[in-house]
Design an enzyme around this catalytic site. Structure first.
Site, PDB file in Angstrom:
ATOM      1  N   LYS A 113      31.391 -84.906 -26.933  1.00  0.00           N
ATOM      2  CA  LYS A 113      30.901 -83.773 -27.730  1.00  0.00           C
ATOM      3  C   LYS A 113      29.596 -84.082 -28.462  1.00  0.00           C
ATOM      4  O   LYS A 113      28.868 -83.186 -28.854  1.00  0.00           O
ATOM      5  CB  LYS A 113      31.973 -83.307 -28.726  1.00  0.00           C
ATOM      6  CG  LYS A 113      33.162 -82.662 -28.032  1.00  0.00           C
ATOM      7  CD  LYS A 113      33.745 -81.482 -28.757  1.00  0.00           C
ATOM      8  CE  LYS A 113      34.688 -80.742 -27.826  1.00  0.00           C
ATOM      9  NZ  LYS A 113      35.388 -79.634 -28.364  1.00  0.00           N
ATOM     10  N   LYS A 194      36.787 -80.722 -17.379  1.00  0.00           N
ATOM     11  CA  LYS A 194      37.973 -80.054 -17.903  1.00  0.00           C
ATOM     12  C   LYS A 194      37.672 -78.580 -18.179  1.00  0.00           C
ATOM     13  O   LYS A 194      36.560 -78.255 -18.614  1.00  0.00           O
ATOM     14  CB  LYS A 194      38.366 -80.754 -19.220  1.00  0.00           C
ATOM     15  CG  LYS A 194      39.666 -80.303 -19.815  1.00  0.00           C
ATOM     16  CD  LYS A 194      39.949 -81.058 -21.112  1.00  0.00           C
ATOM     17  CE  LYS A 194      39.223 -80.452 -22.291  1.00  0.00           C
ATOM     18  NZ  LYS A 194      40.021 -79.553 -23.124  1.00  0.00           N
ATOM     19  N   LYS A 197      37.920 -73.909 -23.503  1.00  0.00           N
ATOM     20  CA  LYS A 197      37.726 -72.546 -23.978  1.00  0.00           C
ATOM     21  C   LYS A 197      36.341 -72.312 -24.571  1.00  0.00           C
ATOM     22  O   LYS A 197      35.866 -71.188 -24.648  1.00  0.00           O
ATOM     23  CB  LYS A 197      38.831 -72.170 -24.975  1.00  0.00           C
ATOM     24  CG  LYS A 197      38.763 -72.919 -26.292  1.00  0.00           C
ATOM     25  CD  LYS A 197      39.778 -72.375 -27.268  1.00  0.00           C
ATOM     26  CE  LYS A 197      40.698 -73.465 -27.785  1.00  0.00           C
ATOM     27  NZ  LYS A 197      40.027 -74.618 -28.389  1.00  0.00           N
TER      28      LYS A 197
HETATM   29  P1  ATP Z   1      37.173 -76.803 -26.957  1.00  0.00           P
HETATM   30  O1  ATP Z   1      36.487 -76.278 -25.750  1.00  0.00           O
HETATM   31  O2  ATP Z   1      36.853 -76.057 -28.187  1.00  0.00           O
HETATM   32  O3  ATP Z   1      37.046 -78.291 -27.125  1.00  0.00           O
HETATM   33  P2  ATP Z   1      39.724 -76.842 -25.592  1.00  0.00           P
HETATM   34  O4  ATP Z   1      39.878 -75.685 -24.653  1.00  0.00           O
HETATM   35  O5  ATP Z   1      39.435 -78.160 -25.005  1.00  0.00           O
HETATM   36  O6  ATP Z   1      38.698 -76.496 -26.758  1.00  0.00           O
HETATM   37  P3  ATP Z   1      41.568 -77.630 -27.661  1.00  0.00           P
HETATM   38  O7  ATP Z   1      41.607 -76.761 -28.872  1.00  0.00           O
HETATM   39  O8  ATP Z   1      40.790 -78.887 -27.751  1.00  0.00           O
HETATM   40  O9  ATP Z   1      41.058 -76.817 -26.409  1.00  0.00           O
HETATM   41  O10 ATP Z   1      43.023 -77.954 -27.170  1.00  0.00           O
HETATM   42  C1  ATP Z   1      44.179 -77.217 -27.477  1.00  0.00           C
HETATM   43  C2  ATP Z   1      45.336 -77.729 -26.654  1.00  0.00           C
HETATM   44  O11 ATP Z   1      45.158 -77.384 -25.280  1.00  0.00           O
HETATM   45  C3  ATP Z   1      45.462 -79.261 -26.665  1.00  0.00           C
HETATM   46  O12 ATP Z   1      46.816 -79.600 -26.616  1.00  0.00           O
HETATM   47  C4  ATP Z   1      44.762 -79.680 -25.402  1.00  0.00           C
HETATM   48  O13 ATP Z   1      45.200 -80.920 -24.928  1.00  0.00           O
HETATM   49  C5  ATP Z   1      45.162 -78.553 -24.469  1.00  0.00           C
HETATM   50  N1  ATP Z   1      44.144 -78.366 -23.432  1.00  0.00           N
HETATM   51  C6  ATP Z   1      42.847 -78.067 -23.621  1.00  0.00           C
HETATM   52  N2  ATP Z   1      42.207 -77.937 -22.464  1.00  0.00           N
HETATM   53  C7  ATP Z   1      43.133 -78.180 -21.503  1.00  0.00           C
HETATM   54  C8  ATP Z   1      43.079 -78.209 -20.073  1.00  0.00           C
HETATM   55  N3  ATP Z   1      41.960 -77.980 -19.434  1.00  0.00           N
HETATM   56  N4  ATP Z   1      44.213 -78.514 -19.398  1.00  0.00           N
HETATM   57  C9  ATP Z   1      45.373 -78.757 -20.054  1.00  0.00           C
HETATM   58  N5  ATP Z   1      45.493 -78.738 -21.393  1.00  0.00           N
HETATM   59  C10 ATP Z   1      44.388 -78.458 -22.117  1.00  0.00           C
END
Ligand code: ATP
Ligand code: LTN
Length: 332
Positions: A113, A194, A197
């Site tokens: 990040k 990955k 969101k």
């Molecule tokens: P950001 O893009 O803001 O970093 P993110 O989509 O990676 O957000 P987080 O808020 O970091 O989401 O994660 C929320 C939950 O969803 C955590 O338990 C994380 O491990 C899970 N998660 C996030 N992205 C994935 C993915 N691509 N596959 C499976 N689990 C995920």
């Protein structure tokens, strides 16, 4: 015997996506039956990256409605906005005095990040300490997350063990719950990254609130690999394997069964079936969400209950911690 506690949280940093659902929310839903559960909307974590205040505010409430629409029972469990309980920030400070700079600089989320940033804010660096505080504050037994959070969770355990050893037993040592399938859903256009969101390209993600036409379009456009045989091969066919992982997570069919079902059929056939399955899963969530989001009073009531209960639970931990570190008790 008292029920064990699960705790987890998601940053309101974009629209909840199918990665969050398959990696986390789906399992929260299952686990809530057997555990006392706390589900956080971690708005304090979200401001480690730039947020538009009016959107953040809206998104927090929208997340509460989406948690409930995904099956979280708000009467039985506590849904809490992180900033509504000041104990999170208070405990974080103390834990930061038990965390080493070297540990934080090894965190892969921090490295990725901060990679292209000119000025790296310290919140991004100390972010895992706040996550440790979230978990340890409520003496959580189990933390259901996707695999990207494994390293943060290990750090939370290390910090807790260090504190317990320095004083006496204070924190429960939390166990991770990382699903075997779907713990890392990949981006639809760049299957080596990955699905996130906060991705600026919405074609990379399927949001929980996307309408059926959009879901179909995104799945049709998703990158697959050359060849015509539907086989699960993460190394050579990352795009296709990611779609098979989503299929598997939403149907519970084994890879073997899926491969056999589409034997001799075109990728487009598989994609069309997958789109149907995603639409079937998300449509009831979207419908329920559309009802809930209209009832702000109800959502605010849920949050008031959540933060009152949360504050009561975390007060015990914070007073114990203050006493152990040697702070003078407050005058009543
Ligand atoms: P950001 O893009 O803001 O970093 P993110 O989509 O990676 O957000 P987080 O808020 O970091 O989401 O994660 C929320 C939950 O969803 C955590 O338990 C994380 O491990 C899970 N998660 C996030 N992205 C994935 C993915 N691509 N596959 C499976 N689990 C995920
Ligand atoms: N860092 C997590 C979100 C998070 C979390 C938590 C998860 C913050 N506090 C406590 C589980 C338990 C992430 O997914 N980025």
């Amino acid at each position: 015997m008292d029920k064990k506690t699960i705790l987890s949280g998601i940053q309101p940093s974009g629209n909840l996506c199918i990665g969050n659902y398959i990696g986390a929310l789906k399992h929260w839903n299952k686990l809530q039956k057997d555990y006392e559960s706390i589900f956080l909307v971690v708005d304090m974590h979200a401001i480690t990256t730039n947020q538009v205040p009016s959107e953040l505010r809206k998104r927090c409430l929208s997340f509460v409605a989406q948690y409930i629409a995904c099956g979280i029972n708000p009467e039985k469990n506590d849904i809490i906005i992180q900033s509504h309980n000041s104990h999170h920030a208070e405990l974080m400070w103390i834990l930061s005095c038990f965390t080493y700079q070297g540990e934080l600089s090894r965190m892969t989320q921090y490295k990725s990040k901060s990679k292209n940033l000119k000025n790296i804010n310290t919140g991004l660096f100390t972010y895992p300490i706040l996550m440790a505080a979230d978990i340890l504050l409520y003496q959580a037994d189990l933390v259901p997350v996707g695999s990207d959070q494994k390293q943060h969770l290990e750090l939370s355990r290390d910090i807790a063990q260090r504190f317990n050893k320095h004083y006496t037993d204070t924190f429960k040592i939390p166990e991770p719950f990382i699903p075997k399938n779907g713990s890392r859903i990949m981006s639809l256009q760049n299957p080596n990254n990955k699905m996130s969101k906060s991705d600026s390209n919405s074609n990379n993600i399927i949001s929980l609130l996307d309408d059926p036409n959009l879901i179909r379009k995104k799945i049709n456009r998703a990158v697959t690999d050359s060849g015509s045989e539907l086989t699960f091969d993460k190394k050579n066919k990352p795009g296709l394997s990611n779609l098979i992982t989503i299929y598997k997570a939403l149907t519970s069919d084994s890879i073997d069964v899926i491969e056999k079902r589409f034997l001799g059929k075109m990728y487009s056939h598989f994609k069309s079936d997958l789109a149907d399955i995603i639409i079937e899963t998300l449509s009831p969530i979207r419908d329920e969400y559309n009802m809930l989001i209209k009832d702000k009073d109800y959502l605010m009531k849920i949050l008031a209950k959540g933060s009152n209960n949360g504050f009561r639970k975390s007060r015990n931990t914070i007073s114990k911690v203050y006493r152990k570190v040697g702070f003078l008790p407050k005058l009543k």
